[in-house]
Write a protein that holds these residues in place. Structure first.
Motif, PDB file in Angstrom:
ATOM      1  N   THR A   6      39.055  43.138  42.758  1.00  0.00           N
ATOM      2  CA  THR A   6      40.486  43.189  43.075  1.00  0.00           C
ATOM      3  C   THR A   6      40.641  43.175  44.588  1.00  0.00           C
ATOM      4  O   THR A   6      40.050  43.993  45.283  1.00  0.00           O
ATOM      5  CB  THR A   6      41.128  44.462  42.501  1.00  0.00           C
ATOM      6  N   MET A   8      43.254  43.240  47.791  1.00  0.00           N
ATOM      7  CA  MET A   8      44.619  43.562  48.240  1.00  0.00           C
ATOM      8  C   MET A   8      44.673  43.475  49.759  1.00  0.00           C
ATOM      9  O   MET A   8      43.673  43.737  50.437  1.00  0.00           O
ATOM     10  CB  MET A   8      44.993  45.000  47.842  1.00  0.00           C
ATOM     11  N   ILE A  21      58.719  39.436  45.812  1.00  0.00           N
ATOM     12  CA  ILE A  21      58.750  39.932  44.430  1.00  0.00           C
ATOM     13  C   ILE A  21      59.707  41.123  44.336  1.00  0.00           C
ATOM     14  O   ILE A  21      60.507  41.217  43.404  1.00  0.00           O
ATOM     15  CB  ILE A  21      57.333  40.319  43.961  1.00  0.00           C
ATOM     16  N   LEU A  25      63.003  41.359  41.995  1.00  0.00           N
ATOM     17  CA  LEU A  25      63.175  42.420  40.992  1.00  0.00           C
ATOM     18  C   LEU A  25      64.508  43.136  41.180  1.00  0.00           C
ATOM     19  O   LEU A  25      65.218  43.420  40.219  1.00  0.00           O
ATOM     20  CB  LEU A  25      62.010  43.411  41.048  1.00  0.00           C
ATOM     21  N   VAL A  33      62.840  49.979  42.053  1.00  0.00           N
ATOM     22  CA  VAL A  33      61.547  49.517  42.561  1.00  0.00           C
ATOM     23  C   VAL A  33      61.488  49.742  44.061  1.00  0.00           C
ATOM     24  O   VAL A  33      62.396  49.336  44.783  1.00  0.00           O
ATOM     25  CB  VAL A  33      61.343  48.019  42.258  1.00  0.00           C
ATOM     26  N   GLY A  34      60.453  50.410  44.507  1.00  0.00           N
ATOM     27  CA  GLY A  34      60.242  50.618  45.929  1.00  0.00           C
ATOM     28  C   GLY A  34      59.319  49.542  46.474  1.00  0.00           C
ATOM     29  O   GLY A  34      59.548  48.347  46.246  1.00  0.00           O
ATOM     30  N   GLU A  35      58.269  49.972  47.156  1.00  0.00           N
ATOM     31  CA  GLU A  35      57.364  48.993  47.758  1.00  0.00           C
ATOM     32  C   GLU A  35      56.601  48.199  46.700  1.00  0.00           C
ATOM     33  O   GLU A  35      56.194  48.748  45.669  1.00  0.00           O
ATOM     34  CB  GLU A  35      56.369  49.706  48.684  1.00  0.00           C
ATOM     35  N   VAL A  36      56.434  46.923  46.945  1.00  0.00           N
ATOM     36  CA  VAL A  36      55.665  46.045  46.058  1.00  0.00           C
ATOM     37  C   VAL A  36      54.559  45.394  46.886  1.00  0.00           C
ATOM     38  O   VAL A  36      54.803  44.908  47.985  1.00  0.00           O
ATOM     39  CB  VAL A  36      56.560  44.945  45.430  1.00  0.00           C
ATOM     40  N   ARG A  37      53.326  45.436  46.369  1.00  0.00           N
ATOM     41  CA  ARG A  37      52.201  44.775  47.053  1.00  0.00           C
ATOM     42  C   ARG A  37      51.586  43.784  46.064  1.00  0.00           C
ATOM     43  O   ARG A  37      51.389  44.112  44.890  1.00  0.00           O
ATOM     44  CB  ARG A  37      51.116  45.784  47.457  1.00  0.00           C
ATOM     45  N   ALA A  38      51.285  42.596  46.547  1.00  0.00           N
ATOM     46  CA  ALA A  38      50.697  41.575  45.690  1.00  0.00           C
ATOM     47  C   ALA A  38      49.257  41.327  46.112  1.00  0.00           C
ATOM     48  O   ALA A  38      48.929  41.386  47.296  1.00  0.00           O
ATOM     49  CB  ALA A  38      51.502  40.277  45.785  1.00  0.00           C
ATOM     50  N   GLY A  39      48.400  41.093  45.157  1.00  0.00           N
ATOM     51  CA  GLY A  39      46.997  40.829  45.452  1.00  0.00           C
ATOM     52  C   GLY A  39      46.392  39.887  44.435  1.00  0.00           C
ATOM     53  O   GLY A  39      47.097  39.316  43.592  1.00  0.00           O
ATOM     54  N   LYS A  40      45.082  39.735  44.523  1.00  0.00           N
ATOM     55  CA  LYS A  40      44.357  38.812  43.642  1.00  0.00           C
ATOM     56  C   LYS A  40      43.346  39.589  42.816  1.00  0.00           C
ATOM     57  O   LYS A  40      42.836  40.622  43.253  1.00  0.00           O
ATOM     58  CB  LYS A  40      43.553  37.796  44.478  1.00  0.00           C
TER      59      LYS A  40
ATOM     60  N   GLY B  39      43.266  35.675  38.805  1.00  0.00           N
ATOM     61  CA  GLY B  39      44.584  36.159  38.403  1.00  0.00           C
ATOM     62  C   GLY B  39      45.271  36.883  39.535  1.00  0.00           C
ATOM     63  O   GLY B  39      44.803  36.880  40.676  1.00  0.00           O
ATOM     64  N   LYS B  40      46.393  37.494  39.195  1.00  0.00           N
ATOM     65  CA  LYS B  40      47.205  38.187  40.191  1.00  0.00           C
ATOM     66  C   LYS B  40      47.305  39.662  39.834  1.00  0.00           C
ATOM     67  O   LYS B  40      47.228  40.032  38.666  1.00  0.00           O
ATOM     68  CB  LYS B  40      48.647  37.649  40.178  1.00  0.00           C
ATOM     69  N   VAL B  41      47.479  40.468  40.857  1.00  0.00           N
ATOM     70  CA  VAL B  41      47.752  41.886  40.611  1.00  0.00           C
ATOM     71  C   VAL B  41      48.959  42.281  41.460  1.00  0.00           C
ATOM     72  O   VAL B  41      49.071  41.884  42.624  1.00  0.00           O
ATOM     73  CB  VAL B  41      46.498  42.758  40.882  1.00  0.00           C
ATOM     74  N   GLU B  43      51.240  45.610  42.557  1.00  0.00           N
ATOM     75  CA  GLU B  43      51.404  47.070  42.572  1.00  0.00           C
ATOM     76  C   GLU B  43      52.850  47.400  42.867  1.00  0.00           C
ATOM     77  O   GLU B  43      53.405  46.952  43.880  1.00  0.00           O
ATOM     78  CB  GLU B  43      50.502  47.699  43.641  1.00  0.00           C
ATOM     79  N   GLU B  45      55.828  50.402  43.282  1.00  0.00           N
ATOM     80  CA  GLU B  45      56.196  51.804  43.460  1.00  0.00           C
ATOM     81  C   GLU B  45      57.520  52.019  42.742  1.00  0.00           C
ATOM     82  O   GLU B  45      58.521  51.389  43.077  1.00  0.00           O
ATOM     83  CB  GLU B  45      56.315  52.087  44.973  1.00  0.00           C
ATOM     84  N   LEU B  46      57.522  52.884  41.705  1.00  0.00           N
ATOM     85  CA  LEU B  46      58.728  53.066  40.896  1.00  0.00           C
ATOM     86  C   LEU B  46      59.312  54.461  41.099  1.00  0.00           C
ATOM     87  O   LEU B  46      58.577  55.444  41.122  1.00  0.00           O
ATOM     88  CB  LEU B  46      58.400  52.876  39.412  1.00  0.00           C
TER      89      LEU B  46
END
Lengths: 79, 79
Positions: A6, A8, A21, A25, A33-40, B39-41, B43, B45-46
């Motif tokens: 993974t 990030m 993203i 949302l 939804v607060g902070e969003v981080r995208a990764g592979k 793929g994608k991941v 994250e 924060e909710l």
């Protein structure tokens, strides 16, 4: 064995994809939804039966190809 | 709470990115790598303290935006 890498962006590195993203949302009504981080995530099938060696190999692959360690961090899970 | 959504192409869907990574790893000398899937991941924060509700919300987001459920499957982890 199967290794899952993974990748990030490191904390502090701007993540425009995650921001986009998050905006999308919010636009869809997900207001909490607060902070969003995208990764592979990369799933590797390895011809290796020792979990320790499989992990070492996957970490080596991550450092050499899968992650840009200047701006990205990675973690490896072996199963 | 933090929810992690992992999105992968479904089995049987061609994964050119995974194939390219596999080729590149072979080229770097990692000969014991078999199938590679990319793929994608995401994250998230909710602002939600109940794990069950956080999971339901994240699944809803995955279905509506994060995954294309025609060709992708997703899994949600809440922590």
């Amino acid at each position: 064995m199967k290794a899952t890498v993974t990748v990030m962006l490191k904390d502090g590195v701007l993540d425009p994809q995650g921001k986009a993203i998050g905006h999308a949302l919010h636009g869809l009504g997900f207001g909490n939804v607060g902070e969003v981080r995208a990764g592979k995530v990369i799933e590797l099938e390895l011809a290796e039966t020792d979990p320790g060696r499989a992990r070492t190999q996957a970490e080596d692959m991550a450092r050499k190809l899968l992650a840009n360690t200047v701006i990205e961090s990675f973690k490896v899970e072996v199963a």
